[in-house]
Design a protein around this motif. Structure first.
Motif, PDB file in Angstrom:
ATOM      1  N   GLY A   1       0.812  -1.208   0.000  1.00 29.93           N
ATOM      2  CA  GLY A   1       0.000   0.000   0.000  1.00 29.93           C
ATOM      3  C   GLY A   1       0.846   1.259   0.000  1.00 29.93           C
ATOM      4  N   SER A   2       0.212   2.377   0.365  1.00 29.22           N
ATOM      5  CA  SER A   2       0.895   3.674   0.326  1.00 29.22           C
ATOM      6  C   SER A   2       1.757   3.873   1.561  1.00 29.22           C
ATOM      7  CB  SER A   2      -0.136   4.802   0.215  1.00 29.22           C
ATOM      8  OG  SER A   2      -1.052   4.735   1.300  1.00 29.22           O
ATOM      9  N   VAL A   3       2.628   4.874   1.486  1.00 35.58           N
ATOM     10  CA  VAL A   3       3.536   5.147   2.595  1.00 35.58           C
ATOM     11  C   VAL A   3       2.737   5.681   3.786  1.00 35.58           C
ATOM     12  CG1 VAL A   3       4.020   7.531   1.903  1.00 35.58           C
ATOM     13  CG2 VAL A   3       5.722   6.256   3.184  1.00 35.58           C
ATOM     14  N   PRO A   4       3.038   5.241   5.019  1.00 36.29           N
ATOM     15  CA  PRO A   4       2.326   5.747   6.205  1.00 36.29           C
ATOM     16  C   PRO A   4       2.546   7.249   6.389  1.00 36.29           C
ATOM     17  CG  PRO A   4       3.531   3.725   6.710  1.00 36.29           C
ATOM     18  CD  PRO A   4       3.979   4.157   5.357  1.00 36.29           C
TER      19      PRO A   4
ATOM     20  N   ILE B   1      13.831   6.527   9.834  1.00 33.85           N
ATOM     21  CA  ILE B   1      12.724   5.710   9.324  1.00 33.85           C
ATOM     22  C   ILE B   1      13.297   4.719   8.324  1.00 33.85           C
ATOM     23  CG2 ILE B   1      10.569   5.705   8.016  1.00 33.85           C
ATOM     24  CD1 ILE B   1      10.060   8.543   8.961  1.00 33.85           C
ATOM     25  N   SER B   2      12.969   3.439   8.500  1.00 33.75           N
ATOM     26  CA  SER B   2      13.428   2.411   7.562  1.00 33.75           C
ATOM     27  C   SER B   2      12.261   1.513   7.175  1.00 33.75           C
ATOM     28  CB  SER B   2      14.546   1.572   8.186  1.00 33.75           C
ATOM     29  OG  SER B   2      14.963   0.569   7.284  1.00 33.75           O
ATOM     30  N   LEU B   3      11.901   1.553   5.879  1.00 36.83           N
ATOM     31  CA  LEU B   3      10.831   0.709   5.343  1.00 36.83           C
ATOM     32  C   LEU B   3      11.350  -0.192   4.225  1.00 36.83           C
ATOM     33  CD1 LEU B   3       7.970   3.370   5.020  1.00 36.83           C
ATOM     34  CD2 LEU B   3       8.463   1.903   6.961  1.00 36.83           C
TER      35      LEU B   3
ATOM     36  N   PHE C   1       5.620  -1.672  -0.415  1.00 39.93           N
ATOM     37  CA  PHE C   1       4.913  -0.402  -0.516  1.00 39.93           C
ATOM     38  C   PHE C   1       4.901   0.052  -1.977  1.00 39.93           C
ATOM     39  CE2 PHE C   1       6.319  -0.250   3.949  1.00 39.93           C
ATOM     40  CZ  PHE C   1       5.102   0.000   4.568  1.00 39.93           C
ATOM     41  N   SER C   2       3.849   0.767  -2.362  1.00 43.95           N
ATOM     42  CA  SER C   2       3.727   1.152  -3.770  1.00 43.95           C
ATOM     43  C   SER C   2       3.000   2.488  -3.883  1.00 43.95           C
ATOM     44  CB  SER C   2       2.967   0.066  -4.543  1.00 43.95           C
ATOM     45  OG  SER C   2       1.668  -0.127  -3.990  1.00 43.95           O
ATOM     46  N   GLY C   3       2.879   2.953  -5.129  1.00 42.88           N
ATOM     47  CA  GLY C   3       2.145   4.185  -5.406  1.00 42.88           C
ATOM     48  C   GLY C   3       2.987   5.438  -5.279  1.00 42.88           C
ATOM     49  N   HIS C   4       2.355   6.585  -5.575  1.00 36.96           N
ATOM     50  CA  HIS C   4       3.008   7.885  -5.462  1.00 36.96           C
ATOM     51  C   HIS C   4       3.135   8.277  -3.997  1.00 36.96           C
ATOM     52  CE1 HIS C   4       2.215   7.935  -9.678  1.00 36.96           C
ATOM     53  NE2 HIS C   4       2.589   9.178  -9.858  1.00 36.96           N
ATOM     54  N   ILE C   5       4.228   8.914  -3.665  1.00 38.05           N
ATOM     55  CA  ILE C   5       4.397   9.499  -2.342  1.00 38.05           C
ATOM     56  C   ILE C   5       4.077  10.985  -2.456  1.00 38.05           C
ATOM     57  CG2 ILE C   5       5.985   9.942  -0.440  1.00 38.05           C
ATOM     58  CD1 ILE C   5       7.592   7.544  -1.263  1.00 38.05           C
ATOM     59  N   PRO C   6       3.126  11.500  -1.679  1.00 43.72           N
ATOM     60  CA  PRO C   6       2.794  12.929  -1.779  1.00 43.72           C
ATOM     61  C   PRO C   6       4.023  13.808  -1.562  1.00 43.72           C
ATOM     62  CG  PRO C   6       1.187  11.764  -0.413  1.00 43.72           C
ATOM     63  CD  PRO C   6       2.296  10.792  -0.681  1.00 43.72           C
ATOM     64  N   GLY C   7       4.028  14.950  -2.236  1.00 42.26           N
ATOM     65  CA  GLY C   7       5.174  15.846  -2.133  1.00 42.26           C
ATOM     66  C   GLY C   7       5.442  16.331  -0.729  1.00 42.26           C
ATOM     67  N   ASN C   8       4.386  16.445   0.101  1.00 37.90           N
ATOM     68  CA  ASN C   8       4.550  16.961   1.469  1.00 37.90           C
ATOM     69  C   ASN C   8       4.584  15.842   2.505  1.00 37.90           C
ATOM     70  OD1 ASN C   8       1.932  16.106   1.271  1.00 37.90           O
ATOM     71  ND2 ASN C   8       1.016  17.924   2.217  1.00 37.90           N
ATOM     72  N   ALA C   9       4.874  14.600   2.074  1.00 40.87           N
ATOM     73  CA  ALA C   9       4.788  13.442   2.980  1.00 40.87           C
ATOM     74  C   ALA C   9       5.715  13.567   4.181  1.00 40.87           C
ATOM     75  CB  ALA C   9       5.102  12.160   2.207  1.00 40.87           C
TER      76      ALA C   9
ATOM     77  N   PHE D   1       7.580   2.009  -5.089  1.00 41.74           N
ATOM     78  CA  PHE D   1       7.112   3.389  -5.183  1.00 41.74           C
ATOM     79  C   PHE D   1       7.262   3.902  -6.614  1.00 41.74           C
ATOM     80  CE2 PHE D   1       8.300   3.331  -0.571  1.00 41.74           C
ATOM     81  CZ  PHE D   1       7.011   3.520  -0.089  1.00 41.74           C
ATOM     82  N   THR D   2       6.315   4.726  -7.035  1.00 38.82           N
ATOM     83  CA  THR D   2       6.337   5.311  -8.375  1.00 38.82           C
ATOM     84  C   THR D   2       6.210   6.827  -8.255  1.00 38.82           C
ATOM     85  OG1 THR D   2       3.931   5.018  -8.548  1.00 38.82           O
ATOM     86  CG2 THR D   2       5.330   3.259  -9.418  1.00 38.82           C
ATOM     87  N   GLY D   3       6.261   7.496  -9.404  1.00 37.87           N
ATOM     88  CA  GLY D   3       6.110   8.946  -9.426  1.00 37.87           C
ATOM     89  C   GLY D   3       7.384   9.659  -9.023  1.00 37.87           C
ATOM     90  N   PRO D   4       7.309  10.972  -8.886  1.00 34.86           N
ATOM     91  CA  PRO D   4       8.506  11.748  -8.555  1.00 34.86           C
ATOM     92  C   PRO D   4       8.934  11.551  -7.105  1.00 34.86           C
ATOM     93  CG  PRO D   4       6.574  13.172  -8.587  1.00 34.86           C
ATOM     94  CD  PRO D   4       6.110  11.825  -9.066  1.00 34.86           C
ATOM     95  N   ILE D   5      10.196  11.814  -6.843  1.00 35.64           N
ATOM     96  CA  ILE D   5      10.693  11.826  -5.464  1.00 35.64           C
ATOM     97  C   ILE D   5      10.007  12.975  -4.734  1.00 35.64           C
ATOM     98  CG2 ILE D   5      12.735  12.192  -4.025  1.00 35.64           C
ATOM     99  CD1 ILE D   5      14.395  10.976  -6.291  1.00 35.64           C
ATOM    100  N   PRO D   6       9.419  12.724  -3.556  1.00 37.09           N
ATOM    101  CA  PRO D   6       8.692  13.805  -2.868  1.00 37.09           C
ATOM    102  C   PRO D   6       9.587  15.003  -2.583  1.00 37.09           C
ATOM    103  CG  PRO D   6       9.044  11.918  -1.417  1.00 37.09           C
ATOM    104  CD  PRO D   6       9.396  11.460  -2.788  1.00 37.09           C
TER     105      PRO D   6
END
Length: 690
Positions: A147-150, A161-163, A168-176, A193-198
């Motif tokens: 799922g998505s990042v906590p 933090i170590s995951l 885990f998958s999906g986009h990480i929001p820019g403000n995560a 994880f996909t999409g841009p680096i937050p």
């Protein structure tokens, strides 16, 4: 009768105060106003008591740490590894020790959760952990989360933090990760994880270690502004565009596997500049022609000056006397050099102030022992006597020195730990500083400096096991006999089991088990050293030199497991029993091309190990000398245990607990034997055949 009612914030009951009777449409009189004022004054006097009652009720309903963790556990599935997490009378933390698996404690409070390799899945409920005000580290490596990042940005006090190694998958929001101003380590390796680096990652002010490798991040790399960045691993993603200037000093391996990236340290980006205009002004042509004439002259003058300077330097070096170095008079330390004038050693060690002389001031050591009767000393005290160079390994040099009271100590210098921040390094040293076992070498004190670290240890009288196995003839010493070797194997197994018990959060609690990292005390009891280095050694150096990264599971799958140390124990047992140096296992890289010691032993034993006991006796080191009748069977049992620890398939390999149990069950035979080594083995093999 009319009344004025005031809601109680605790019980929602009402306080009723009687007022003088009057009709509903009557105009308020002076007496009515006076009564109202009196009632209001009475309410104001009660207000502090009401607030106090409210605060007492709130405190009584405060959530305990055990309730917080049990609520967090309820959000997880497959949590059989957390059986110790149950509500009972015992506190979770007692000083630095914990009664709950995976909980890191410090001064009686919860400092972190290290739940690696536990097969956990479900949801990481970050909201449930907000009540843990002292929480600093979270590690969920090598589990089955998806799922998505906590939403960790609600835990603003986190530093690590170590995951890594999850799903885990999906986009990480820019403000995560916005607002996490203390975060200095973020590990998200080997996920999906996909999409841009937050973008918020690039704004974390204290970030110095970032690992996003093995995902599917795309787009351009954010412009990292942090000056303290040491490791930014972005390899094996789908990133593109030029590498930001602040990351160009990183190793090229940090960006490998991204076909669209360019710029230092990778290949240059294609130029987008327009072709130069063919119509060059006349004055510019004259300047260019003049430059081409003067350039060779300038280069020639520079080379001439460089040659002259080089000759002068060589001549001066020839005139300087060579440093006096002599061999130690002690035959047990002939491999060490004794520095007659230890000024060279003193000068190379750190100083406390700019321009300070070693005799005037020195660095302060941080002691890890809590013994009140321990004699404290400083680094300069270690240099009062002559310095003896014990050796130089992959990570740095070791010096033996003697305190004024006659106690011998060892100072080990580590130059490949400059990636570890001061707080993280100190926290790790405190963790291993509380270890205490008869087969684990204690670290007495340490000194932190960004460029290098110093660890001060007790001195082991009889050098390393490697010296006794492979260099004893050079030192004029006899080889280790069979009882001593069995005692050493048992001690190593006990020490390794202790490290795994006390350091459950580390995937490979030793990580660098080999014969040169097993020291022998005056009674030839083994002492494990250079353990628990993986969290503080630079990643590139660890992958290049450390034993854990030579294991089959890392070579084949790029992973270190809880059974990786068992592989190290396997090779050590075979080395002790055969006397054969495992060159391919210990040399730099993934193999030296020489025959693997495991394959060599298996080729000698074949499939029918009982029969080959009589025909391939050269598998055992004859330096073990004469043995008792019947001991050959015990030796074969130990060899088989070693081979069971060497399985390439981790699932088939013995776990450490079972291996240690089998080793401790081995017994020496008390029947003496006057014959030689081979005849004793053969007689035992014949008895077994009967």
């Amino acid at each position: 009768m009319h009344s004025i009612s005031h809601a109680n914030p605790v019980s929602n009951t009402k306080l009723v105060f009687p007022l003088p009777p009057h009709t509903a449409d009557a105009t308020p009189t002076a007496s009515t106003a006076a009564a109202t004022a009196t009632a209001m004054a009475f309410v104001r006097q009660l207000q502090p008591f009401i607030l106090l009652l409210f605060s007492m009720v709130s405190i009584s309903y405060a959530v305990s740490d055990s309730e917080v963790l049990l609520k967090f556990k309820s959000s997880l599935t497959n949590h059989t590894a957390l059986k110790s997490w149950k509500n009972n009378a015992k506190p979770i933390c007692h000083g630095k020790r914990t009664n709950w698996t995976g909980v890191v404690c410090h001064k009686g409070s919860i400092l972190g959760l290290e739940l690696d390799n536990m097969g956990l899945s479900g949801t990481i409920d970050a909201n449930a952990l907000i009540a843990l005000s002292n929480l600093r580290t979270l590690s969920f490596r090598n589990n089955n989360f998806n799922g998505s990042v906590p939403k960790f940005n609600k835990l603003t006090g986190l530093r690590s933090i170590s995951l890594s190694y999850n799903r885990f998958s999906g986009h990480i929001p820019g403000n995560a990760f916005e607002g996490m101003v203390r975060l200095n380590k973020l590990y998200l390796s080997k996920n999906r994880f996909t999409g841009p680096i937050p973008a918020s990652v690039a704004t974390l002010p204290k970030l110095w270690d970032l690992k996003l490798d093995g995902n599917r991040f795309s787009g351009k790399i954010p412009d990292f502004k942090q000056k303290g960045l040491h490791v930014v691993d972005l390899s094996n993603n789908q990133l593109e565009g030029p590498i930001p200037s602040n990351l160009r000093k990183m190793n090229a391996d940090m960006f490998a596997g991204n076909k669209g990236l360019c710029g230092a340290p990778l290949k240059p980006c294609e130029s987008t500049l327009a072709e130069p205009n063919d119509e060059v002004p006349p004055y510019l042509k004259k300047m260019i022609s003049t430059w081409f004439i003067l350039m060779p002259i300038a280069v020639g003058i520079f080379l001439l000056l460089a040659i002259v300077a080089f000759i002068i330097i060589i001549q001066r070096k020839k005139q300087q006397p060579a440093p006096k170095v002599k061999a130690s008079s002690n035959p047990k330390t002939k491999t060490c050099l004794h520095v007659e004038d230890h000024a060279t050693v003193v000068a190379s060690l750190p100083r406390s102030g700019k321009g300070a002389k070693p005799a005037e001031a020195g660095p302060k050591l941080t002691f890890l022992r809590d013994d009140d009767d321990q004699d404290k000393f400083d680094l300069l005290d270690l240099l009062q006597g002559s310095a003896e160079i014990l050796g130089s390994g992959c990570f740095g040099a070791s010096y033996k020195t003697t305190l004024p009271n006659g106690t011998a100590m060892v100072v080990k210098r580590y130059k490949h730990m400059n990636g570890a921040g001061k707080e993280d390094f100190q926290e790790h040293m405190r963790r291993i500083g509380r270890l205490k076992h008869s087969n684990v070498l204690n670290i007495v004190a340490y000194y932190y400096r960004k460029e290098e670290k110093l660890l001060v240890c007790d001195f082991a009288k009889n050098c390393s096991l490697a010296v006794h196995l492979h260099a004893h003839q050079t030192l004029g010493q006899p080889g280790l006999d069979w009882p001593t070797r069995l005692k050493i194997v048992k001690g190593v197994a006990k020490g390794l089991a202790y490290l795994h018990k006390e350091l459950p959060s580390l995937v490979a609690p030793h990580g660098h088990l080999k014969s040169s990292n097993v020291l022998l005390n005056g009674n030839l009891e083994p002492l494990l050293t250079d353990y628990a280095l993986i969290p503080v050694v630079n990643l590139e150096t660890a992958h290049e030199f450390m034993v854990a990264y030579k294991s089959p599971e890392y070579v084949q799958h790029g992973r270190v497991t809880r059974k990786t140390d068992v592989w190290g124990l396997c090779v050590l047992i075979l080395e002790i029993m055969t006397g054969k140096f495992p060159s391919n296992f210990l040399l730099r890289g993934k193999g030296s091309g020489e025959e693997d010691i495991v394959k060599w032993v298996k080729s000698k034993l074949g499939d029918d190990q009982r029969e080959t006991l009589l025909t391939n006796l050269e598998v055992f080191d004859r330096e073990m000398g004469a043995i008792g009748v019947g001991d050959g069977k015990t030796m074969m049992q130990l060899l088989k245990i070693g081979l069971s620890c060497c399985e390439d398939d981790v699932q088939k390999r013995l776990d450490l607990k079972e291996a240690v149990g089998r080793i401790e069950g081995l017994k020496l035979r008390n029947i003496s034997c006057d014959g030689d080594f081979y005849s004793a083995i053969a007689s035992d093999g014949e008895d077994e055949g009967k």
